[in-house]
Design a protein around this motif. Structure first.
Motif, mmCIF file in Angstrom:
data_model
loop_
_atom_site.group_PDB
_atom_site.id
_atom_site.type_symbol
_atom_site.label_atom_id
_atom_site.label_comp_id
_atom_site.label_asym_id
_atom_site.label_seq_id
_atom_site.Cartn_x
_atom_site.Cartn_y
_atom_site.Cartn_z
ATOM 1 N N ILE A 153 0.870 -1.175 0.000
ATOM 2 C CA ILE A 153 0.000 0.000 0.000
ATOM 3 C C ILE A 153 0.908 1.226 0.000
ATOM 4 O O ILE A 153 1.327 1.710 1.048
ATOM 5 C CB ILE A 153 -0.947 0.031 1.214
ATOM 6 C CG1 ILE A 153 -1.841 -1.212 1.236
ATOM 7 C CG2 ILE A 153 -1.819 1.290 1.180
ATOM 8 C CD1 ILE A 153 -2.806 -1.265 2.415
ATOM 9 N N TYR A 197 -3.526 7.435 1.722
ATOM 10 C CA TYR A 197 -3.189 6.073 2.140
ATOM 11 C C TYR A 197 -1.845 5.980 2.872
ATOM 12 O O TYR A 197 -1.290 4.899 3.011
ATOM 13 C CB TYR A 197 -3.190 5.099 0.945
ATOM 14 C CG TYR A 197 -4.389 5.258 0.056
ATOM 15 C CD1 TYR A 197 -5.663 4.979 0.535
ATOM 16 C CD2 TYR A 197 -4.263 5.729 -1.247
ATOM 17 C CE1 TYR A 197 -6.778 5.154 -0.267
ATOM 18 C CE2 TYR A 197 -5.371 5.909 -2.062
ATOM 19 C CZ TYR A 197 -6.633 5.623 -1.559
ATOM 20 O OH TYR A 197 -7.734 5.807 -2.358
ATOM 21 N N SER A 227 -11.372 1.481 -3.608
ATOM 22 C CA SER A 227 -10.162 2.278 -3.423
ATOM 23 C C SER A 227 -9.035 1.736 -4.305
ATOM 24 O O SER A 227 -9.047 0.577 -4.733
ATOM 25 C CB SER A 227 -9.759 2.234 -1.947
ATOM 26 O OG SER A 227 -8.403 2.486 -1.780
ATOM 27 N N ALA A 275 -5.902 1.663 -3.146
ATOM 28 C CA ALA A 275 -4.794 1.616 -2.194
ATOM 29 C C ALA A 275 -3.838 0.457 -2.411
ATOM 30 O O ALA A 275 -2.620 0.631 -2.416
ATOM 31 C CB ALA A 275 -5.343 1.578 -0.766
#
Length: 530
Positions: A74, A81, A302, A304
């Protein structure tokens, strides 16, 4: 199965006790009027054990096991993030004793131990000897699983077997914890059920105990310094000779939103339900907003989480269906048309230096293997459209169109122990020196065992497979199943470089004891290096 599990969950939410409250009176929860006396009653009473397990397994626990390896990452994206650097620290192996996930997983696992102890204290008072012995065996097996996670992650931890004590527990060595888990599993083995399917799908069975012991023995050199490869094979054969499990013919279905007890190779899984048993958020964090239509998702996912290019490159076998668990390259809608993103030259690439930065363009969503650092200090790759699509995406836990749309929890159950792992662990033990054994008349060499898995996924057969090749095969088979850190440590490869990580300190093989726990319990001694 999930309806049965939800019954226990409802009771579990009512009876749940925080891991730090060790002095709650057990008698305040049950009395002669509501004490469990039926199978369903015992299932409901044991619910908190499984509620605790599902709560963080696929989130914080998974991140500790996977973000610290080459399987998942990530990165920050223009500040998004970053979350205080917690994912960066896991990737770079620069975590400390005050890392939030190190703390949350310690509390999660000991919360599970404490919940098991509380339930055991209740069940010990049950009058029906048959129901009592079976329920106690399952609770002790689950406590052993929680302790396996603690031993694997933190090494030296206190062994707590009673509920209600306020005395600070002593710290046990890693080998002592290993011996405790082994003893517990062996003692409850004769009392655990042998049935498989709906009722036992998410409960510890005799086969669960064999598989967990196999996992311990394969890693015994790491945990105790002593090889136990003969015992590894013996535990595998105990599962295989039982004949209760078969490799599922459809690899993709094992992780699908509608997976469950019909999957013939799952020995133990954590059931998830988007509304009642929350905690599976792989699709929430690991896709892209422009995949909504392709997968009919009721939420915007998302960007991420992704994998690292060097790990994705392992999925290179011709015909292997496991290659289809990743999204890389130009993306198409489900009708075959390109997924187009309306942007500008500058919006696509923030480094654009041409004469038309504001020119409107339609760019086909293309996931790339390369992650380009823009800010090394914060492991930030930027947030233009190229950066948003940087990193290969996993669809192993297939995107669920029935995901609960508010908190974005999906319905895919997450397997913990599978028959494929039993086969692979046996193959590895043989390659490390154990003698091949026959099961049901078939002599099982390492090649024979691995080729069972290769055949299932339509990949080429192996011949004279080596240990390093077996590690590559484990990467393909068990990607994102929270075993990669365990494998890399056993292979002495946890100190290798990948992604943006160059750190090679061996003390990172064990996480630190959280600083708060050291303050609460002065009997705890910090792990070396922290």
């Amino acid at each position: 199965m999930k309806n049965i599990f939800i019954t226990g969950l409802a009771a579990g939410l009512t009876l749940f006790t925080a891991c730090t409250k060790l002095d709650v009176n057990v008698e305040s929860e049950y009395n002669k009027d509501n004490f469990p006396t039926t199978v369903d009653g015992f299932i409901a009473a044991a619910g908190p054990i499984y509620t605790q397990l599902s709560s963080l397994y696929a989130v914080d626990y998974w991140r500790m096991q996977e973000l610290s390896t080459d399987e998942a990452i990530i990165p920050a994206r223009d500040g998004n993030y970053d979350d205080g650097g917690q994912y960066r620290f896991l990737h770079l192996h620069t975590w400390t004793k005050d890392h939030p996930t190190v703390k949350s997983v310690w509390q999660w696992a000991f919360g599970g131990v404490n919940t098991c102890n509380r339930i055991i204290a209740i069940f010990e008072k049950a009058q029906d000897p048959v129901l009592r012995s079976s329920a106690l065996a399952e609770a002790r097996a689950m406590r052993a699983l929680y302790y396996y996670y603690l031993m694997d992650l933190y090494g030296k931890v206190p062994i707590i077997t009673s509920f209600g004590s306020i005395t600070q527990p002593e710290q046990a060595s890693r080998e002592e914890v290993f011996n405790f888990i082994e003893k517990e599993l062996k003692e409850v083995l004769p009392l655990l059920k042998t049935t498989t399917g709906q009722v036992s799908y998410s409960k510890p069975t005799k086969w669960f105990a064999f598989a967990l012991l196999e996992k311990m023995y394969l890693n015994s050199v790491v945990y105790t310094g002593k090889p136990r490869y003969v015992e590894t094979v013996a535990m595998a054969d105990s599962v295989l000779a039982g004949g209760k499990y078969q490799l599922d013919g459809d690899y993709i279905s094992i992780f699908a939103p509608d997976n469950g007890p019909q999957i013939t190779e799952t020995i133990f899984a954590i059931p998830y339900d988007g509304n009642a048993i929350r905690g599976n958020q792989f699709s929430r964090f690991g896709l892209h907003p422009n995949l909504v239509n392709k997968y009919s998702l009721p939420f915007r996912p998302s960007i991420a989480m992704s994998t690292i290019g060097s790990f994705y490159d392992k999925f290179n076998l011709p015909g292997d269906v496991r290659n289809n668990t990743w999204l890389e390259g130009p993306q198409l809608e489900k009708d075959g048309t390109p997924i187009l993103i309306a942007t500008t030259n500058k919006g696509l690439d923030n480094d654009y230096s041409g004469s038309e930065p504001d020119k409107k363009i339609n760019w086909q969503l293309t996931f790339s293997k390369e992650l380009k650092l823009k800010k090394a200090a914060t492991m930030d790759i930027g947030n233009d459209e190229l950066a948003k699509a940087a990193g290969v995406r996993s669809i192993k836990y297939y995107p669920d169109k029935n995901t609960e749309p508010i908190d974005r929890n999906s319905n895919n159950d997450v397997p913990v122990l599978r028959l494929a792992d039993v086969l692979m662990m046996k193959a590895e033990a043989i390659l490390r020196g154990a003698t091949p054994t026959a099961v049901n008349g078939e002599l099982q060499t390492a090649d024979v065992l691995v080729n069972k898995i290769r055949t299932r996924v339509h990949a080429p057969a192996v011949s004279n497979i080596t240990l390093d090749e077996l590690l590559e095969e484990r990467a393909r088979e068990f990607a994102w199943e929270a075993w990669r850190r365990n494998d890399l440590i056993r292979y002495d490869k946890f100190e290798s470089s990948w992604g943006f990580k160059t750190d090679n300190r061996t003390f990172n093989r064990i996480y630190p004891i959280p600083v708060d726990e050291l303050t609460l319990n002065p009997k705890l001694v910090q792990n070396p290096g922290y």
